[in-house]
Design a protein around this motif. Sequence first.
Motif, PDB file in Angstrom:
ATOM      1  N   LYS A   1       6.185  22.051  65.676  1.00 54.22           N
ATOM      2  CA  LYS A   1       5.171  21.927  66.775  1.00 54.22           C
ATOM      3  C   LYS A   1       4.666  20.488  67.033  1.00 54.22           C
ATOM      4  CE  LYS A   1       2.494  25.189  64.806  1.00 54.22           C
ATOM      5  NZ  LYS A   1       3.247  25.889  63.669  1.00 54.22           N
ATOM      6  N   GLY A   2       4.343  20.405  68.310  1.00 60.02           N
ATOM      7  CA  GLY A   2       3.790  19.122  68.660  1.00 60.02           C
ATOM      8  C   GLY A   2       2.583  19.462  69.796  1.00 60.02           C
ATOM      9  N   VAL A   3       1.591  18.545  69.120  1.00 53.40           N
ATOM     10  CA  VAL A   3       0.344  18.783  69.911  1.00 53.40           C
ATOM     11  C   VAL A   3       0.012  17.295  70.288  1.00 53.40           C
ATOM     12  CG1 VAL A   3      -2.355  19.087  69.711  1.00 53.40           C
ATOM     13  CG2 VAL A   3      -0.860  20.572  68.632  1.00 53.40           C
ATOM     14  N   ILE A   4      -0.439  17.425  71.769  1.00 53.97           N
ATOM     15  CA  ILE A   4      -0.627  16.137  72.254  1.00 53.97           C
ATOM     16  C   ILE A   4      -2.266  16.136  72.684  1.00 53.97           C
ATOM     17  CG2 ILE A   4      -0.255  14.624  74.255  1.00 53.97           C
ATOM     18  CD1 ILE A   4       2.492  16.930  74.103  1.00 53.97           C
ATOM     19  N   ILE A   5      -2.697  15.127  72.559  1.00 54.10           N
ATOM     20  CA  ILE A   5      -4.499  15.085  72.678  1.00 54.10           C
ATOM     21  C   ILE A   5      -4.508  14.004  73.724  1.00 54.10           C
ATOM     22  CG2 ILE A   5      -6.634  14.504  71.951  1.00 54.10           C
ATOM     23  CD1 ILE A   5      -5.869  15.941  69.387  1.00 54.10           C
TER      24      ILE A   5
ATOM     25  N   GLY B   1      12.724  20.166  71.001  1.00 52.12           N
ATOM     26  CA  GLY B   1      12.630  21.453  70.847  1.00 52.12           C
ATOM     27  C   GLY B   1      11.461  22.109  70.369  1.00 52.12           C
ATOM     28  N   LEU B   2      10.532  21.258  70.100  1.00 55.90           N
ATOM     29  CA  LEU B   2       9.029  21.794  69.592  1.00 55.90           C
ATOM     30  C   LEU B   2       8.350  22.624  70.355  1.00 55.90           C
ATOM     31  CD1 LEU B   2       7.942  18.346  67.795  1.00 55.90           C
ATOM     32  CD2 LEU B   2       9.595  19.821  67.237  1.00 55.90           C
ATOM     33  N   GLU B   3       7.939  23.343  69.885  1.00 57.98           N
ATOM     34  CA  GLU B   3       6.595  24.097  70.805  1.00 57.98           C
ATOM     35  C   GLU B   3       5.746  22.993  71.052  1.00 57.98           C
ATOM     36  OE1 GLU B   3       5.540  27.644  68.480  1.00 57.98           O
ATOM     37  OE2 GLU B   3       3.446  27.245  69.073  1.00 57.98           O
ATOM     38  N   THR B   4       5.336  22.813  72.471  1.00 53.87           N
ATOM     39  CA  THR B   4       4.450  21.863  72.821  1.00 53.87           C
ATOM     40  C   THR B   4       3.132  22.209  73.434  1.00 53.87           C
ATOM     41  OG1 THR B   4       6.472  20.489  73.178  1.00 53.87           O
ATOM     42  CG2 THR B   4       4.479  19.575  74.285  1.00 53.87           C
ATOM     43  N   HIS B   5       1.991  21.656  72.663  1.00 52.16           N
ATOM     44  CA  HIS B   5       0.841  21.820  73.177  1.00 52.16           C
ATOM     45  C   HIS B   5       0.201  20.721  73.679  1.00 52.16           C
ATOM     46  CE1 HIS B   5       0.880  25.841  70.822  1.00 52.16           C
ATOM     47  NE2 HIS B   5       1.954  25.300  70.132  1.00 52.16           N
ATOM     48  N   LEU B   6      -0.603  20.735  74.809  1.00 45.85           N
ATOM     49  CA  LEU B   6      -1.265  19.867  75.578  1.00 45.85           C
ATOM     50  C   LEU B   6      -2.799  19.871  75.550  1.00 45.85           C
ATOM     51  CD1 LEU B   6      -1.029  17.027  76.769  1.00 45.85           C
ATOM     52  CD2 LEU B   6      -0.778  18.143  79.106  1.00 45.85           C
ATOM     53  N   CYS B   7      -3.514  19.164  74.913  1.00 41.24           N
ATOM     54  CA  CYS B   7      -4.956  19.245  75.130  1.00 41.24           C
ATOM     55  C   CYS B   7      -5.707  18.096  75.977  1.00 41.24           C
ATOM     56  CB  CYS B   7      -5.749  19.209  73.664  1.00 41.24           C
ATOM     57  SG  CYS B   7      -4.574  20.102  72.407  1.00 41.24           S
ATOM     58  N   VAL B   8      -6.204  18.684  77.114  1.00 45.58           N
ATOM     59  CA  VAL B   8      -6.698  17.823  77.902  1.00 45.58           C
ATOM     60  C   VAL B   8      -8.220  17.955  78.288  1.00 45.58           C
ATOM     61  CG1 VAL B   8      -4.566  17.954  79.173  1.00 45.58           C
ATOM     62  CG2 VAL B   8      -6.426  19.330  80.057  1.00 45.58           C
ATOM     63  N   SER B   9      -9.027  17.324  78.880  1.00 49.30           N
ATOM     64  CA  SER B   9     -10.446  17.590  78.959  1.00 49.30           C
ATOM     65  C   SER B   9     -10.826  18.918  79.773  1.00 49.30           C
ATOM     66  CB  SER B   9     -11.112  16.482  79.663  1.00 49.30           C
ATOM     67  OG  SER B   9     -10.662  16.351  81.137  1.00 49.30           O
ATOM     68  N   LYS B  10     -11.815  19.165  79.752  1.00 49.64           N
ATOM     69  CA  LYS B  10     -12.302  20.492  80.341  1.00 49.64           C
ATOM     70  C   LYS B  10     -12.050  20.594  81.990  1.00 49.64           C
ATOM     71  CE  LYS B  10     -16.673  21.037  80.421  1.00 49.64           C
ATOM     72  NZ  LYS B  10     -17.960  20.995  80.025  1.00 49.64           N
TER      73      LYS B  10
ATOM     74  N   TYR C   1      -4.376  23.128  76.804  1.00 47.67           N
ATOM     75  CA  TYR C   1      -5.813  23.568  76.362  1.00 47.67           C
ATOM     76  C   TYR C   1      -6.655  22.740  77.119  1.00 47.67           C
ATOM     77  CZ  TYR C   1      -3.022  25.965  72.776  1.00 47.67           C
ATOM     78  OH  TYR C   1      -2.186  26.547  71.973  1.00 47.67           O
ATOM     79  N   TYR C   2      -7.648  23.304  77.869  1.00 50.45           N
ATOM     80  CA  TYR C   2      -8.762  22.535  78.614  1.00 50.45           C
ATOM     81  C   TYR C   2      -9.949  22.398  77.663  1.00 50.45           C
ATOM     82  CZ  TYR C   2      -5.727  23.261  82.439  1.00 50.45           C
ATOM     83  OH  TYR C   2      -4.546  23.565  83.072  1.00 50.45           O
TER      84      TYR C   2
ATOM     85  N   PHE D   1      -3.274  24.737  66.457  1.00 47.75           N
ATOM     86  CA  PHE D   1      -2.251  24.464  65.502  1.00 47.75           C
ATOM     87  C   PHE D   1      -2.238  23.044  64.925  1.00 47.75           C
ATOM     88  CE2 PHE D   1      -0.750  27.528  68.576  1.00 47.75           C
ATOM     89  CZ  PHE D   1      -0.213  28.844  67.569  1.00 47.75           C
ATOM     90  N   VAL D   2      -3.362  22.200  65.858  1.00 47.48           N
ATOM     91  CA  VAL D   2      -3.499  21.031  65.544  1.00 47.48           C
ATOM     92  C   VAL D   2      -3.121  20.430  64.142  1.00 47.48           C
ATOM     93  CG1 VAL D   2      -5.851  20.570  65.669  1.00 47.48           C
ATOM     94  CG2 VAL D   2      -4.281  18.617  66.588  1.00 47.48           C
ATOM     95  N   THR D   3      -3.821  21.373  63.144  1.00 54.08           N
ATOM     96  CA  THR D   3      -3.991  20.847  61.889  1.00 54.08           C
ATOM     97  C   THR D   3      -2.806  21.428  60.807  1.00 54.08           C
ATOM     98  OG1 THR D   3      -5.342  22.490  61.337  1.00 54.08           O
ATOM     99  CG2 THR D   3      -6.475  20.445  61.681  1.00 54.08           C
TER     100      THR D   3
END
Lengths: 76, 372
Positions: free
Chosen positions: B142-146, B163-172, B200-201, B207-209
Amino acid sequence: MKKITKVIVDRNLCIGAGTCVTTAGEVFKLDEENKAVVVNIKGADISDLLIAAQSCPTAAISLYDEDGNPIFPSVK
Amino acid sequence: MENVDFLIVGGGISGTTAAETIRVQDPASRILIIEDENYPLYSRVKIPFYVKGERAREDIFLRDFKHYSDKNIEYLCGKKVVSLDPKNQFVKTEDGTGFHYGKLLLTTGGVPKKLNKYKNEHSLQTIEDADKVVEDVKKAKKGVIIGSGFIALEFVDIFSHYGLETHLCVSKEGFWANFLQKEVSDLICKLLKERGVKIYYGEDSPFVTDEDTIVGTGIGLDLSKSFFEGAGLNFDAGLVVDQTLKTDFDNVYASGDLAKFFSKKLDRYVRYGNWTNAAVSGKYAGFNMLSKNEVFDNLSAYSITHDKLSIVFLGFAGLDGSTEVKTKVISDRECIQYFIRRGKLDGCILVNRPQDRQNLQNVIESREEFAL
């Protein structure tokens, strides 16, 4: 230095950063796909052409002299 | 102590272009570049290509050490400058070596802000950052981007590529909310979701940890200024320079990301952090260190293209109290955000409209009245 008579932009490498257009805007333009194209090889002096090629972030520009020898990059 | 005619602190594209420009005009002077990384010039722009395995590591480099010696440009790498005394024209490196200069160029750029919160956290600025991503991305599921912005988009592309499950964390408020109006931010998020990115807002991905997660951060840059703090230079969210890139000290210049210059075209101070601005300002700094007094007034342009998303920044694209922001939605995949001040166009952000770039650049440069 010999005259630059051929300028080639590798479209596969060009990402449209536009550094060449900013440094030698009479020579290069960005087309509709945001790729650099050569429009007038005589539009800049040698030093601006060299800076355009040397500062391209993807090294997409090649310069050749009248004998077909590479000026930049010197070895590809 | 050593004496140097032209001392350049920072060996990126700006410092290298300045040195090469000086050398073309002045074959005999002593030119020294001090660079804190251990490498000759490489392309930060090409780093994502290397990380994705599309280019070899050696293809990132734009110069080799021999190039500098062939040009009679001294290149001192792996050394940090720790202090500057502009009155006495003196610079000191961390090993205590002192350099007296005739003219000085500061072009140190900045370093990425870090969260220092997660075990497997990565930046993407240097070739060593890239080496670490290459090593870790292959082990991750998995890849998480902040963060938001160009670096966040590069991480999205890299993680998707592997091919990672990709998660993007942006501001509210949304993606790149400090630059973009809501409809533009929403469009970019929509296009990213179509790529399979989960967004994610205002919160981190759950999954970040996880052990099998790689974290990429793109949360901005701190300009490298510690070595000249207290030296009397005018720093105000950038090292303030005049139109010839000269600081308040006659023989000290700045270029690249560090320099905040007055743009006569736009009638405002600007600071740009991109490759083209760094290269072109380096050229002008080189000329002006040779007393050519050429006015620098580059209109910034930067673009990124990944999959079905292309974004171009033109001119001054920022929010402040005096700038009106308007957005034109062209289709469900294309829009343009305009930055207008006193009835004139100062800049714009083009989403999937690269074909309008040249025309809008002409409009900005014309300084004619602008109406949507």
